[in-house]
Each structure stands twice: as C-alpha cells, then as structure tokens.
Design a protein around this motif. Sequence first.
Motif: not given
Length: 221
Positions: A143, A148-151, A158, A161, A177, A190-191, A194-195
Amino acid sequence: MRASFVSLLLALTACQSDPEVEALPSTPEIPAYAGDLSPIDEGTAVPGFAAFRDTLRGVVARRDTAALLGLVATDARLSFGDGAGGPDEFDQTWFASTPEEPVWSVLEHVLDHGSVEEDGAVVVPYVAGFWPDTLDPYTTVVVPGRDVPAYDRPDGTEVARLTEIALPTMAPDDDGWRPVTLPDGTGAVVEADAALSPVGYRATFWDDGDGWRLRSFLAGD
C-alpha cells in the motif's frame, strides 16, 4: 529484481525505517516490513518518457482505442503463451472480447504508481522492478499511499489507516477490494486501486528509434 536494486534494498533494510500504521483506537500498532516502500519514478529521468506517458495518459482519459493500439509495438509481448502479440492481440484481448476488467482502468492504475528504469526501458508500476527479496511477491501487496483506510469488510467500518506498508494478502482482488492481513493479524480489506503487486499487471516501454511504444503488458509470472 536488478542487481542495483538488490544492493539498494539491502541498504534500505539496514536503515530499518519503520512503516507507519495509523491505527484507530481499537486497532493496535504493530510494525510490518521495515524497509523503505516509498514510490519511486525513475522514468522521469529517461529522455522522452515523461512526454510519452503524458500522451498515453491522455489517450486513456479519452478512451481512444485507435490511438492506444497505435502505441502498441508490433512485437509487443502480451501473454506468457504463444500469442501473436502486437496491436492485433491487444485488440483481440481487450476490445474484441469482453474482459472482466476494462483495460482503461488497468492502465490508469499502473501509470499512476511510479516507474523504474532498466537499461533504457521503463517499467510501471514501480513495484514491478523494485521489490524486496524478503517479501513473497505472490502473497504480499504494498500500500504505497498515505493514510489509506482499511475496513473490516467492503464498504464496512474503518479499522486502520495505512502508510507505505507491505501486508500479506489472503486472496486476489474481489469486486474492487483487496483482502489483506493487518500487522496485528486482523483480516481487513482495502480498495484494490490502493494496493500494488509485482505480479499484477505491469507494462514496459522503450524507444527503438521509432518512438516510444508499449513493449509488454503482462500479469502473473
């Protein structure tokens, strides 16, 4: 990947600069990989590449199929099999059929995440040529962004971060995801954009004297 990169990575690892994980109150901070995963963009120093990338980004933004195929080299490698390569295979793979993921979003993703220079060629994204030997490329993603938010689940709560960190991944992207394991062992997502993975889609470009062209566009190994 390259000898010079291996030497640099060893030096970076020796520095032991901790990755940042800004955790919410319910998620403890536990460091993961201790090397430097900051994005790099060596292509900007290669004559002609920055202008070519701007042109290609414009083609992608316009969704200009003809212009994109015109930038694919006649011998471009597009698979690990016996495909013909070049513009015809690119057209067949991405436009004549109906792929699960449109090429435009894939190109946007790889073009926006740095680059490395290898003997005059430029590889994107940067993790395709700059990857620590200590990380398994098949079970780890980076990442590279900040905060960057993780859910806990897609579109869920969330839980942390993340900043410039490598994380184990439990499965491929799923509907936008990427499942990951946080440093405390918690599963999260994560989206996908973003990875980054070194065995995900990556592209190679160089100028053989006839202008800059896409010379390979591959995923897997």
